[in-house]
Design a protein around this motif. Structure first.
Motif, PDB file in Angstrom:
ATOM      1  N   LEU A  18       0.872  -1.160   0.037  1.00 18.84           N
ATOM      2  CA  LEU A  18      -0.059  -0.096  -0.082  1.00 18.84           C
ATOM      3  C   LEU A  18       0.880   1.166   0.064  1.00 18.84           C
ATOM      4  O   LEU A  18       1.738   1.464   0.870  1.00 18.84           O
ATOM      5  N   LEU A  53      -7.465   2.778   5.808  1.00 18.88           N
ATOM      6  CA  LEU A  53      -6.897   2.091   4.552  1.00 18.88           C
ATOM      7  C   LEU A  53      -5.631   1.022   5.217  1.00 18.88           C
ATOM      8  O   LEU A  53      -5.713  -0.241   4.828  1.00 18.88           O
ATOM      9  N   ALA A  57      -5.824  -2.832   4.606  1.00 16.79           N
ATOM     10  CA  ALA A  57      -4.954  -3.579   4.047  1.00 16.79           C
ATOM     11  C   ALA A  57      -4.377  -4.588   4.959  1.00 16.79           C
ATOM     12  O   ALA A  57      -4.004  -5.675   4.503  1.00 16.79           O
ATOM     13  N   VAL A  62      -1.813  -7.268   3.462  1.00 19.79           N
ATOM     14  CA  VAL A  62      -0.758  -6.564   2.893  1.00 19.79           C
ATOM     15  C   VAL A  62       0.037  -6.270   4.066  1.00 19.79           C
ATOM     16  O   VAL A  62      -0.076  -6.050   5.326  1.00 19.79           O
ATOM     17  N   PHE A  65       4.164  -1.024   3.478  1.00 16.73           N
ATOM     18  CA  PHE A  65       3.605   0.226   3.320  1.00 16.73           C
ATOM     19  C   PHE A  65       4.694   1.071   2.888  1.00 16.73           C
ATOM     20  O   PHE A  65       5.746   1.097   3.375  1.00 16.73           O
ATOM     21  N   SER A 276      -0.589  -0.828  -4.510  1.00 15.31           N
ATOM     22  CA  SER A 276      -1.737  -0.261  -4.570  1.00 15.31           C
ATOM     23  C   SER A 276      -1.944   1.180  -4.211  1.00 15.31           C
ATOM     24  O   SER A 276      -1.108   1.489  -3.250  1.00 15.31           O
ATOM     25  N   LEU A 284      -9.149  -0.321  -2.492  1.00 15.80           N
ATOM     26  CA  LEU A 284      -8.146  -1.283  -2.066  1.00 15.80           C
ATOM     27  C   LEU A 284      -8.632  -2.785  -2.284  1.00 15.80           C
ATOM     28  O   LEU A 284      -7.974  -3.646  -2.762  1.00 15.80           O
TER      29      LEU A 284
END
Length: 323
Positions: A18, A53, A57, A62, A65, A276, A284
């Motif tokens: 992300l 978010l 994530a 995910v 970052f 993303s 997302l």
């Protein structure tokens, strides 16, 4: 190595990261962003959106970052999220230095960021990043290397970056512009004490802009982790903006154009992490479907017809308005 944590992860989305460029500041160039974010983009509203978010994530697997000094308050927002979740100890945190955010939280500023790859900027921004992320920072990247950047030849800077690496940080760089491949190859040649300085590279690669692919494959072969940014071409490969062939392939897969665009990048054997740049939790979730897209050879070949000349692609990108 921090990225060993990603290599050990087994979730389908562990190789999707992300990026916080779109939510760390009130203005950015992604298409449709004016509709995606709160009308009143206060610091608190953007902090809340960023935390939402990050929560979504992380919950969906995910584990990388990505922030930057020039992404407004992205480091601050990420640092606050990490402090509130001390049990989150399996993520990789990256940031970048080399651009200074100058918009003073105004989406209408004449100038949003100023580039400087000098030692003084590195020392100042490294101190600013350390004050926010401290020991949670895993990766520190030079922001947007180009072939003419002094960061490629500044031995004093190289020595300081090597010192940071010796203390446990991973040192990397990102690239931008039509000569990304040249910048990547020049950076691969940078050594300190006979050892390669850089361990990661973050570059733009998508269905429209593929010119860096040979150099990224070389970087991967040399042992660098490759991070792909702008896999959706700042929104040009999403929704109504997407080219007709991409919309057709997306319909065949029963998923969104965004998922197909990111899946095309995930197919590359050298792509370690694909970012993303979602601005909403819904975006997302749609982006993360990329991990489930199985494109066949015919679909890949059809999408291959979207490639633009690098100069044309970057000229178009340079004309995108800040929303």
């Amino acid at each position: 190595m921090p990225f060993a944590r990603l290599a050990a992860a087994t979730t389908p989305t562990c190789h999707i990261g992300l990026g916080l460029a779109a939510v760390g500041r009130p203005g950015y160039i992604n298409l449709g962003r004016d509709r995606d974010l709160p009308a009143d983009r206060t610091v608190e509203a953007m902090r809340e959106r960023t935390h939402d978010l990050l929560d979504a994530a992380y919950a969906q697997g995910v584990r990388y970052f990505d922030a930057a000094r020039s992404y407004g308050r992205s480091e601050e927002f990420l640092a606050g999220w990490l402090r509130e979740r001390p049990d989150v100890d399996d993520v990789v945190v990256g940031s970048k230095w080399g651009y200074t955010y100058t918009a003073d939280w105004s989406p209408d500023a004449e100038q949003h960021e100023v580039k400087d790859h000098g030692v003084a900027t590195y020392e100042r921004q490294r101190g600013e990043t350390d004050a926010l992320l401290g020991e949670r920072l895993d990766l520190y990247q030079i922001h947007s290397l180009t072939p003419d950047s002094p960061a490629l030849t500044d031995k004093d800077l190289h020595a300081r970056l090597a010192e940071a690496a010796a203390r446990g940080a991973t040192v990397g760089f990102s690239t931008s512009g039509p000569a990304q491949a040249d910048a990547i190859r020049a950076a691969l040649a940078v050594t300190v004490g006979g050892e390669p300085l850089f361990r990661t590279v973050q570059s733009t690669y998508n269905a429209l802009e593929t010119s860096a692919e040979p150099a990224l494959a070389e970087a991967h072969a040399a042992g660098l982790t490759v991070i792909v940014k702008e896999g959706m071409a700042n929104g040009r490969l999403a929704g109504a903006q997407a080219p007709a062939v991409l919309r057709a392939v997306a319909e065949e897969t029963a998923l969104g154009c965004d998922a197909v665009a990111l899946a095309l990048v995930l197919r590359r054997p050298w792509a370690g992490v694909v970012l993303s740049g979602a601005a909403t939790v819904g975006q997302l979730g749609s982006n993360l479907h990329a991990a489930a897209v199985d494109l066949d050879d015919d679909q890949v070949a059809r999408l291959g017809g979207l490639v633009e000349e690098p100069a044309a692609y970057w000229a178009h990108r340079g004309q995108l308005p800040w929303h």
